[in-house]
Design an enzyme around this catalytic site. Structure first.
Site, PDB file in Angstrom:
ATOM      1  CD  GLU A 270      -1.417  -0.815   6.011  1.00 23.76           C
ATOM      2  OE1 GLU A 270      -1.746  -1.911   5.551  1.00 23.76           O
ATOM      3  OE2 GLU A 270      -0.245  -0.503   6.269  1.00 23.76           O
TER       4      GLU A 270
ATOM      5  CD  GLU B  37       4.719   0.609   3.613  1.00 26.03           C
ATOM      6  OE1 GLU B  37       4.239  -0.537   3.657  1.00 26.03           O
ATOM      7  OE2 GLU B  37       4.069   1.609   3.247  1.00 26.03           O
TER       8      GLU B  37
END
Length: 777
Positions: free
Chosen positions: A370, A663
């Protein structure tokens, strides 16, 4: 060079015009080349100082007579270009020569019109790159100005494709075969707006460190897998390019599959409602011209990777001809931590590595999939970051983009700068304005004030801060969650301070959690509304805005009351919406009253024990989990969670070979399968517990800038010694303790102009002024 040392950005570019490539068909995003712009000029023997100023819509490099100007990367950086654009300037006196000189500028898409975000949306700020530069040269008789304009020419050189996410292609055979043509003037409304030009308050992005290969493995098909031993952000420098015409492909990733080959499947993103995931990208290509001395180094892209798969090269690679280059904002380190337990030292190291991988011009969530300046991620980690590095300028730069992109109604966007965002008619609501994400508008400025003691950061951002709190309080007053409307058709009086409507990410990435867009997340959002109202009230008082301080103090009080009324059971101090996260947040944000804290802490511990002493917190509450336990008499449980070695836990990351923070708590599963990003710093915020509780150095909000601070170590779990240091605006703070033969010895260093409140493990308190001090018990 002194003549223009105090010049403004506008003055430094006063004679320059924006130039661009001639109009024509635009190649598909991800395959667009970098354009080279050039001019030549002649100088006599008496050359004085010279300064080059430049900026761009895109990413640029400047060269004078073939030598690269400066050591900054990815200039001019990522901003909300329509509102703010930063100008760089360099002393280039040593690069000029008597006779003919050449100034060349290399310009690629960068963030301006490159593919950005998980959906890889291009053209976020415009459809045409452009550049503006001015070279001021002093001579004994006059000042000469060489500036971009209609007399410049451009062409496509060796960089035939450049995209920050897709990768970069360099064809060395094109270096001497550029077809030059006249450049065009770019005179659109954005290039004509000089009001947006500024100097960045942040340090530049630079190449920080090289990593040699830890191992190179050749697979049966000839592919070579290079393991650099560290997940990082940056690129690879390659000097083994093969014979003329050799085409080499470098694919970057974080993990290997069961066959030892590179896998990027865990990084794939499928944009709703498309059924197929997007290509992950991160692929560089180089075509050799067979000339010794050529080196491939793609400075118009970045990648998140530990491994690189090299295809097309017959030569066996070694540490002599391939290197990973760590690239990030050149932050000044300020804090250190070390203790007797090597597991904690390694946890601290990988958290630092994750932070620095994601501090590339803006604070990103991850450096591969991202690369977005997510608001939530930074507000989660900013307290830890402020210990590790001097983040004042870096954060001020990002906050300016956050304010630039704030919507007219006060809503804060999920990412800043707000680029690469999907507009999808199939999704009937906005993702912006989420609790814990938008609250970065208050939490980040407040942390900077507490750390550095400079109220100007509150002044700079006060309108944004109040705009956000006004927005969410209006949303709270006007909206109700459908489930609450159904259960209670007539709203109770407290509900106007209950923020239970709109979209919220919620407690993102809880272990085993399933995200529900429509779920009532009012218990989280209302807590954040109280937190932000409290911050804005304090900021207003500091800035002398007493009327607003009173207004937001009342909002905070009413919001706390609404949260308690709706979610707290008065009889037993338990929450009606139970989770570890909600108890932690209630304790950390001061939402649970004193008379209920004991019961709340007992219930939090019970929930932890129900998970067999495992955490079940996600993004938003993990930073507060161990501190909340320690602050309420359960340091023992905090240490048990910290050292838990089965999943979900931090030690599981270490046991499964993590070199950065994951994450997901299950970033690498038991069978070795990777999941989600393996380089997200948010869960690394646990290191604040190491700084403030293990070593014991803690800021005090009422005495910003460490004018007064606490040193209160909390030994536990067999740790025999710990030491930390922090370079503050007043000087260096040190804390070092050890236990030996039942004696606890603490040594502290207090800088000039500061005082420390010392609390020993027994609870004995001391006050220490500037100098070195030793305490024993």
């Amino acid at each position: 060079m002194t003549a223009d040392i105090n010049a403004t950005p506008v003055e430094l570019l006063a004679k320059a015009s924006w130039i661009t490539a001639a109009a024509g068909p635009i190649p598909p995003a991800g395959t667009r080349p970098a354009y080279e712009f050039r001019t030549t000029f002649t100088l006599g023997e008496d050359i004085g100082g010279a300064r080059l100023a430049a900026t761009a819509h895109g990413v640029y490099e400047a060269f004078i007579n073939g030598t690269r100007v400066g050591d900054e990367e990815l200039s001019p950086g990522l901003t909300s270009y329509a509102t703010t654009l930063y100008v760089q300037h360099h002393d280039v006196s040593e690069l000029l020569r008597n006779g003919t000189n050449e100034l060349r500028l290399v310009l690629s898409d960068g963030w301006f019109r490159g593919r950005c975000g998980p959906s890889r949306i291009p053209d976020g700020f415009g459809t045409s790159t452009a550049i503006c530069a001015q070279l001021l040269i002093q001579t004994p008789t006059e000042d000469l100005i060489i500036a971009t304009g209609p007399d410049w020419e451009y062409g496509t050189g060796a960089i035939t494709a450049a995209d920050l996410m897709d990768g970069q292609t360099i064809d060395f055979t094109r270096i001497d075969n550029i077809r030059w043509q006249p450049a065009s003037i770019a005179d659109d409304p954005m290039t004509l707006d000089t009001s947006r030009l500024a100097f960045s308050p942040a340090p530049p992005v630079r190449r920080i460190r090289d990593y040699p290969p830890r191992a190179v493995t050749k697979l049966p098909g000839g592919r070579q897998i290079v393991d650099f031993g560290q997940n990082l952000n940056g690129w690879v420098r390659l000097s083994a390019l093969g014979a003329a015409g050799t085409k080499i492909t470098l694919t970057h990733g974080e993990a290997l599959d069961s066959h030892g080959d590179l896998t990027t499947a865990h990084l794939a993103y499928t944009p709703y409602p498309d059924p197929e995931p997007l290509p992950v990208g991160q692929i560089d290509t180089v075509i050799s011209r067979g000339r010794p001395g050529d080196v491939f180094e793609p400075r118009h892209t970045t990648h998140g990777f530990r491994y690189v798969a090299v295809d097309g090269l017959s030569e066996d690679l070694s540490s002599k001809n391939i290197t990973a280059v760590l690239v990030h904002t050149d932050l000044e380190p300020t804090g250190t931590f070390e203790c007797s337990d090597q597991r904690l030292n390694e946890l601290h190291r990988i958290a630092e590595a994750s932070w620095r991988s994601n501090a590339c011009d803006v604070p990103t969530d991850c450096p591969q999939r991202e690369r977005w300046g997510y608001t939530g991620d930074y507000q989660i980690f900013v307290r830890s970051a402020a210990f590790l590095d001097n983040i004042l300028g870096f954060s001020r730069k990002w906050l300016r983009s956050l304010a630039d992109d704030q919507l007219d109604n006060g809503c804060i966007t999920n990412v800043a700068p707000n680029t690469g965002v999907v507009s999808n008619p199939d999704i009937p609501f906005s993702f912006d304005g989420s609790a814990g994400w938008g609250d970065a508008a208050t939490i980040v400025p407040w942390q900077l004030y507490v750390t550095y003691g400079d109220a100007r950061v509150l002044e700079e951002n006060f309108d944004m801060m109040t705009g956000w709190v006004d927005y969410i309080s209006e949303i709270a007053a006007a909206g109700r969650h459908p489930s609450r409307e159904q259960a209670r058709p007539d709203p109770a009086a407290h509900e106007r301070f209950l923020w239970d409507s709109g979209f919220h990410w919620g407690e993102w990435a809880e272990p085993g959690g399933v995200f529900d867009y429509a779920a009532d997340k009012g218990v989280i959002a209302t807590a954040y509304m109280a937190r932000s109202a409290d911050i804005v009230s304090k900021a207003a008082a500091i800035l002398g805005r007493d009327d607003l301080a009173h207004r937001y103090r009342e909002l905070h009080s009413n919001t706390v009351g609404a949260w308690r009324t709706e979610y707290l059971t008065a009889s037993d101090g338990h929450l009606k919406v139970e989770s570890q996260a909600n108890y932690v947040r209630g304790l950390a944000f001061g939402l649970i009253p004193e008379n209920a804290k004991t019961k709340a802490v007992e219930r939090l511990v019970a929930l932890i024990r129900e998970k067999d002493t495992h955490l079940s917190t996600g993004f938003l509450s993990t930073p507060f989990l161990l501190p909340a336990l320690a602050d309420h008499g359960r340091t023992d449980i905090a240490y048990e969670l910290l050292f838990q070695d089965t999943s979900p836990s931090w030690m599981t990351m270490l046991n499964r070979g993590a070199t950065t923070i994951w994450e997901s708590w299950e970033g690498i599963a038991d069978d070795g399968t990777p999941h989600e990003s393996l380089n997200h710093y948010s869960k690394g915020s646990v290191i604040t517990f190491l700084h403030e509780y293990v070593a014991g150095i803690r800021a005090e909000e009422d005495h910003p800038g460490y004018e007064q601070f606490s040193i209160e170590p909390r030994p536990g779990h067999g740790i025999e010694w710990a030491q930390a240091s922090l370079r503050t605006v007043r000087g260096r703070i040190t804390s070092s303790w050890q236990t030996h033969n039942a004696e606890f010895k603490l040594e502290v260093g207090v800088p000039d102009g500061a005082s420390a409140r010392i609390v020993m493990p027994s609870g004995t308190k001391y006050t220490a002024g500037p100098g070195s001090h030793t305490f024993k018990e």
